[in-house]
Design a protein around this motif. Sequence first.
Motif, PDB file in Angstrom:
ATOM      1  N   PHE A  85      18.864 -37.688  26.032  1.00 27.22           N
ATOM      2  CA  PHE A  85      18.433 -36.331  25.729  1.00 27.22           C
ATOM      3  C   PHE A  85      17.034 -36.048  26.279  1.00 27.22           C
ATOM      4  CE2 PHE A  85      15.902 -33.472  23.098  1.00 27.22           C
ATOM      5  CZ  PHE A  85      16.607 -32.293  23.295  1.00 27.22           C
ATOM      6  N   LEU A  86      16.103 -36.953  26.049  1.00 31.91           N
ATOM      7  CA  LEU A  86      14.724 -36.705  26.480  1.00 31.91           C
ATOM      8  C   LEU A  86      14.626 -36.536  27.995  1.00 31.91           C
ATOM      9  CD1 LEU A  86      12.763 -39.194  24.180  1.00 31.91           C
ATOM     10  CD2 LEU A  86      12.930 -36.713  23.938  1.00 31.91           C
ATOM     11  N   LEU A  87      15.383 -37.347  28.743  1.00 28.48           N
ATOM     12  CA  LEU A  87      15.352 -37.245  30.203  1.00 28.48           C
ATOM     13  C   LEU A  87      16.222 -36.101  30.708  1.00 28.48           C
ATOM     14  CD1 LEU A  87      15.464 -41.058  31.057  1.00 28.48           C
ATOM     15  CD2 LEU A  87      13.506 -39.517  31.282  1.00 28.48           C
ATOM     16  N   ARG A  88      17.235 -35.751  29.940  1.00 27.57           N
ATOM     17  CA  ARG A  88      18.162 -34.684  30.341  1.00 27.57           C
ATOM     18  C   ARG A  88      17.579 -33.302  30.113  1.00 27.57           C
ATOM     19  NH1 ARG A  88      20.825 -31.297  32.206  1.00 27.57           N
ATOM     20  NH2 ARG A  88      23.053 -30.895  32.008  1.00 27.57           N
ATOM     21  N   ASP A  89      16.839 -33.134  29.028  1.00 31.01           N
ATOM     22  CA  ASP A  89      16.452 -31.788  28.609  1.00 31.01           C
ATOM     23  C   ASP A  89      14.991 -31.472  28.893  1.00 31.01           C
ATOM     24  OD1 ASP A  89      17.932 -29.606  27.526  1.00 31.01           O
ATOM     25  OD2 ASP A  89      16.646 -29.656  25.764  1.00 31.01           O
ATOM     26  N   SER A  90      14.321 -32.321  29.636  1.00 32.84           N
ATOM     27  CA  SER A  90      12.904 -32.094  29.918  1.00 32.84           C
ATOM     28  C   SER A  90      12.725 -31.436  31.272  1.00 32.84           C
ATOM     29  CB  SER A  90      12.149 -33.428  29.901  1.00 32.84           C
ATOM     30  OG  SER A  90      12.693 -34.293  30.879  1.00 32.84           O
ATOM     31  N   VAL A  91      11.753 -30.558  31.348  1.00 31.85           N
ATOM     32  CA  VAL A  91      11.338 -29.934  32.610  1.00 31.85           C
ATOM     33  C   VAL A  91       9.856 -30.241  32.744  1.00 31.85           C
ATOM     34  CG1 VAL A  91      11.173 -27.808  33.927  1.00 31.85           C
ATOM     35  CG2 VAL A  91      13.048 -28.104  32.293  1.00 31.85           C
ATOM     36  N   PRO A  92       9.459 -31.107  33.674  1.00 29.59           N
ATOM     37  CA  PRO A  92       8.083 -31.606  33.701  1.00 29.59           C
ATOM     38  C   PRO A  92       6.996 -30.540  33.735  1.00 29.59           C
ATOM     39  CG  PRO A  92       9.470 -32.904  35.147  1.00 29.59           C
ATOM     40  CD  PRO A  92      10.302 -31.754  34.679  1.00 29.59           C
ATOM     41  N   HIS A  93       7.228 -29.410  34.411  1.00 26.75           N
ATOM     42  CA  HIS A  93       6.154 -28.418  34.549  1.00 26.75           C
ATOM     43  C   HIS A  93       6.077 -27.452  33.366  1.00 26.75           C
ATOM     44  CE1 HIS A  93       9.814 -26.982  36.603  1.00 26.75           C
ATOM     45  NE2 HIS A  93       9.489 -25.801  36.117  1.00 26.75           N
ATOM     46  N   ASN A  94       7.019 -27.541  32.416  1.00 28.98           N
ATOM     47  CA  ASN A  94       6.984 -26.700  31.216  1.00 28.98           C
ATOM     48  C   ASN A  94       7.197 -27.564  29.977  1.00 28.98           C
ATOM     49  OD1 ASN A  94       6.623 -24.166  32.454  1.00 28.98           O
ATOM     50  ND2 ASN A  94       8.803 -24.021  32.913  1.00 28.98           N
ATOM     51  N   ASP A  95       6.667 -27.109  28.850  1.00 24.85           N
ATOM     52  CA  ASP A  95       6.923 -27.817  27.601  1.00 24.85           C
ATOM     53  C   ASP A  95       8.423 -27.769  27.276  1.00 24.85           C
ATOM     54  OD1 ASP A  95       4.265 -28.339  27.349  1.00 24.85           O
ATOM     55  OD2 ASP A  95       3.882 -26.878  25.761  1.00 24.85           O
ATOM     56  N   SER A  96       8.904 -28.858  26.700  1.00 30.22           N
ATOM     57  CA  SER A  96      10.313 -28.953  26.309  1.00 30.22           C
ATOM     58  C   SER A  96      10.407 -28.904  24.790  1.00 30.22           C
ATOM     59  CB  SER A  96      10.921 -30.251  26.833  1.00 30.22           C
ATOM     60  OG  SER A  96      10.804 -30.323  28.243  1.00 30.22           O
ATOM     61  N   ASN A  97      11.577 -28.516  24.301  1.00 28.51           N
ATOM     62  CA  ASN A  97      11.736 -28.324  22.857  1.00 28.51           C
ATOM     63  C   ASN A  97      12.776 -29.282  22.285  1.00 28.51           C
ATOM     64  OD1 ASN A  97      11.161 -26.888  20.376  1.00 28.51           O
ATOM     65  ND2 ASN A  97      13.244 -26.081  20.558  1.00 28.51           N
ATOM     66  N   TYR A  98      12.384 -29.946  21.216  1.00 31.05           N
ATOM     67  CA  TYR A  98      13.283 -30.867  20.515  1.00 31.05           C
ATOM     68  C   TYR A  98      13.810 -30.181  19.260  1.00 31.05           C
ATOM     69  CZ  TYR A  98      14.821 -35.091  18.013  1.00 31.05           C
ATOM     70  OH  TYR A  98      15.562 -36.027  17.332  1.00 31.05           O
ATOM     71  N   SER A  99      15.127 -30.163  19.143  1.00 31.91           N
ATOM     72  CA  SER A  99      15.734 -29.676  17.894  1.00 31.91           C
ATOM     73  C   SER A  99      16.992 -30.501  17.638  1.00 31.91           C
ATOM     74  CB  SER A  99      16.093 -28.194  17.979  1.00 31.91           C
ATOM     75  OG  SER A  99      17.231 -27.980  18.785  1.00 31.91           O
ATOM     76  N   THR A 100      17.230 -30.814  16.388  1.00 32.43           N
ATOM     77  CA  THR A 100      18.372 -31.651  16.020  1.00 32.43           C
ATOM     78  C   THR A 100      19.671 -31.061  16.527  1.00 32.43           C
ATOM     79  OG1 THR A 100      17.224 -32.421  14.037  1.00 32.43           O
ATOM     80  CG2 THR A 100      19.616 -32.651  14.074  1.00 32.43           C
ATOM     81  N   GLU A 101      19.817 -29.754  16.406  1.00 31.51           N
ATOM     82  CA  GLU A 101      21.047 -29.095  16.847  1.00 31.51           C
ATOM     83  C   GLU A 101      21.246 -29.249  18.352  1.00 31.51           C
ATOM     84  OE1 GLU A 101      23.147 -24.640  16.754  1.00 31.51           O
ATOM     85  OE2 GLU A 101      21.157 -24.961  15.883  1.00 31.51           O
ATOM     86  N   ARG A 102      20.169 -29.097  19.109  1.00 35.05           N
ATOM     87  CA  ARG A 102      20.297 -29.206  20.570  1.00 35.05           C
ATOM     88  C   ARG A 102      20.630 -30.633  21.000  1.00 35.05           C
ATOM     89  NH1 ARG A 102      20.239 -26.556  24.945  1.00 35.05           N
ATOM     90  NH2 ARG A 102      19.303 -27.286  26.892  1.00 35.05           N
ATOM     91  N   VAL A 103      19.982 -31.614  20.395  1.00 36.56           N
ATOM     92  CA  VAL A 103      20.293 -33.009  20.720  1.00 36.56           C
ATOM     93  C   VAL A 103      21.765 -33.287  20.450  1.00 36.56           C
ATOM     94  CG1 VAL A 103      19.747 -35.418  20.273  1.00 36.56           C
ATOM     95  CG2 VAL A 103      17.943 -33.721  20.120  1.00 36.56           C
TER      96      VAL A 103
END
Length: 659
Positions: free
Chosen positions: A458-476
């Motif tokens: 999830f962390l590597l899949r949902d991250s965009v290096p030039h913008n902040d990424s958001n962690y939420s239980t539902e999204r994971v």
Amino acid sequence: MAASLLRSGNRVITLLDTVRKTGDLVTLTSKRSIMASRPRMEKVLEDLQRNPYFDKYAQKIAKLQETSPEEFLARIEEKESKLKEEKVFSRCLRQTRKSPLSWSVTSHLWRSNTVHKQIMVRAYSQAAADYKYITTPIFYVNAAPHIGHLYTAVLADSIARFNSMQGHVTVLNTGTDEHGNKVQQAAKSFNVPTDQYCKITSQKFRDMCDTFDVDYATFIRTTDPAHQETVQNFWRLLEERNHIYKGKYAGWYCVSEEAFLSNQDLIEKKTASGETIRVSAESGHVVEWAEEENYKFRLSAFQDDLKHWLKDEKVVQPSTFHKILLQWVEEGSCMADLSISRPANRSPWGIPTPSDPNQTIYVWLDALVNYLTALGYPDQKFKEFWPPTVQVIGKDILKFHGIYWPAFLIAAGLEPPKTLFCHSHWTVDGEKMSKSRGNVVSPFDAAQQFTTEGLRYFLLRDSVPHNDSNYSTERVLNILNSELADTLGNLVSRCTGKVVNPKSEIPSAAIYAKELKSEPAETLRKSMESLGEITKQHYESFYVHHAIDAVMSTLRSANIMIEHHKPWVLRKEPDNEIAITELKSVIALALEATRISAIALYPVVPKLSCNLLDFLNVPNNARLWKDTKPKYLESPPSADFEHFGHKNTILFPKIKLKA
């Protein structure tokens, strides 16, 4: 011996320059072709005989030299090739780390923080591959790890693993930063001695790396005596080169950032009582006015050097952060001479300056030198891996790594990093993580819900290096279930279940995968044939999420192909030769797509990929990046099919969170 080695007359020959001990093997570290006269050959042999391992291997060398020069070289190269392939994926055999890595060719003394002993560098031979040095920032121990720390670690690990798959000699360094007033304050809040607090918290970061399969070569602690010695050596070098002087300093000091800040780095803020205070514009932490005598580094002298370094846009990526850094340097806003020590009575928890026990070394100079400590600096062997290939950092430490660090290195006569890869931060449900909000996500707690491989993905899949990424239980939950459980896991199940595949066969892709002529099959083959190169480009650009996108696109194409051909219907016609051939072709093509995808996903989810490749009976030496080429593009094998490695095909079970 000499007679068997010599060749009469002037002719082109290939010599063994250096023989190293590698287990029970002789490794060719470099080869060269020369025009050799007899006197010159004799000189070379004299040098060779002085090698400490000459006597042990003399007979083997003589025996090899009895062959023709061509056969001699062919044998050496064949041995090296086999040795290289065995080592690249030796990590794939380890499902969990229980001890420091076992290395194959002695390089120099690497320093471990649990035990001080000789470790060896993971290398095939100097001629076989390039050296790659990848680092994380060392993590500050004023608090326990959170998912932002984990993201940095697994991002660097994925880059390191990809480079290993390319056949490069790859070293990953991580560790903990343990000096400074913030650490001392944190220890005091827990009512434990500072050194004990550091030991406990550092272990949590090491546990994080081990739990999530971050395959580091060295884990540095800045409280380690070897590191302190390296820092003091580095300080002396800067001092000898006249880059350090003593002077008085007055300014706004931020304890949280362990740094003096300029007026433009500050904003004014009113407290609840109406008092106006100054805080750091970036962190929001309160600053205090400080006047003191300390040592300063002539940072202002390196403005032109930094501009020259930044001429190549690739040295800082993504480009957003390169532009920010270049603006800072050109405007000179961060280029004032830098205070690099603190009075020991105000900052006692630090490394003393070599010639003045009343001063301790600035925590950021101390911390940055860890990248040299990890390579054994000042031992000249460190140059094998210098400069760093990629240094992964967060955007909050861009100034320290993009201005101070390259300036320190240039001042010491060393080359700056080839690339700084700067990523943004993680928010939680749209808010910044903070203790006060109570929304700091522990990677260990998250792994209990989503598994270690799931959280890595999830962390590597949902991250965009030039913008902040958001962690939420539902999204994971949604991403893991839809992609790992359904797209990948279900694809494998549909090809290997008892109804469709009762004999547990893997039909040969080289024989059957080109048989299907349907549009979905053609689309899938095109996707498979380009997947290795596409994902390679994304990994090389450090955009891991794009590489995952490409893999998922291929796997979705495989599922569409399955839906089109309906293997469960074809299985119902056991006497129909055409239907059975089509069925074998469907299974062969789909499982070939999963094989290629598993190799391409290995840097992201190494355990999951290894489990799948084990299931598909893929040998360890067939898991390199070159093996992403579809087998049907090669010569057909003799066997029509193989069998699964085991019966369990549930690679990633669907996650259901407890209410």
